[in-house]
Design a protein around this motif. Sequence first.
Motif, short mmCIF file in Angstrom:
data_model
loop_
_atom_site.label_atom_id
_atom_site.label_comp_id
_atom_site.label_asym_id
_atom_site.label_seq_id
_atom_site.Cartn_x
_atom_site.Cartn_y
_atom_site.Cartn_z
N SER A 1 -7.44 1.42 -0.93
CA SER A 1 -8.64 0.63 -1.22
C SER A 1 -8.67 0.22 -2.70
CB SER A 1 -9.92 1.38 -0.84
OG SER A 1 -10.08 2.54 -1.64
N ASP A 2 -8.19 1.09 -3.59
CA ASP A 2 -8.08 0.72 -5.00
C ASP A 2 -7.08 -0.41 -5.19
OD1 ASP A 2 -9.88 2.69 -5.71
OD2 ASP A 2 -8.36 4.13 -6.30
N ARG B 1 -4.15 -0.99 -13.86
CA ARG B 1 -5.10 -0.36 -12.93
C ARG B 1 -4.40 0.42 -11.83
NH1 ARG B 1 -10.52 -2.59 -11.81
NH2 ARG B 1 -9.98 -2.06 -9.66
N THR B 2 -3.20 -0.06 -11.43
CA THR B 2 -2.50 0.59 -10.32
C THR B 2 -1.41 1.54 -10.77
OG1 THR B 2 -1.02 -1.32 -10.13
CG2 THR B 2 -2.96 -1.30 -8.71
N SER C 1 0.82 -1.20 0.00
CA SER C 1 0.00 0.00 0.00
C SER C 1 0.86 1.25 0.00
CB SER C 1 -0.97 -0.01 1.18
OG SER C 1 -0.25 -0.01 2.40
N GLY D 1 -7.47 -8.12 -4.98
CA GLY D 1 -8.57 -9.08 -4.85
C GLY D 1 -9.04 -9.59 -6.20
N LEU D 2 -9.19 -8.70 -7.16
CA LEU D 2 -9.61 -9.11 -8.51
C LEU D 2 -8.59 -10.06 -9.13
CD1 LEU D 2 -11.00 -5.73 -9.88
CD2 LEU D 2 -12.32 -7.79 -9.35
N ALA E 1 -6.20 -2.63 -2.91
CA ALA E 1 -6.79 -3.84 -2.32
C ALA E 1 -7.80 -4.46 -3.28
CB ALA E 1 -7.45 -3.51 -0.99
N GLU E 2 -8.60 -3.64 -3.93
CA GLU E 2 -9.58 -4.16 -4.90
C GLU E 2 -8.87 -4.84 -6.06
OE1 GLU E 2 -13.14 -2.68 -7.89
OE2 GLU E 2 -12.24 -1.23 -6.54
N THR E 3 -7.82 -4.22 -6.56
CA THR E 3 -7.07 -4.78 -7.67
C THR E 3 -6.42 -6.11 -7.27
OG1 THR E 3 -6.65 -2.60 -8.61
CG2 THR E 3 -5.16 -4.37 -9.27
#
Length: 76
Positions: free
Chosen positions: A14-15, A36-37, A3, A21-22, A17-19
């Motif tokens: 949070s973005d 995405r990141t 992070s 997770g996906l 973490a979402e990435t």
Amino acid sequence: MASERKNARGGDSSDLAETIGLYALGEISLGKAAERTGVTRWEMRDILREAGVELRLGPQSEEELESEVDVALDLE
């Protein structure tokens, strides 16, 4: 630490973490996660490893393989 890298690039955790997770769920590829990141594939690989996520390299299904072949053929 993952992070911290993302936050250093101006995004929020949070973005990231979402990435992560996906990617872990197989919804996106390593390249898409990096896109995405806003990091390179190599940086994303390190971020995922730090997060304890097993890397998926290469196509995971026949559909993914066919898609990669189609993309490769379009490059010619």
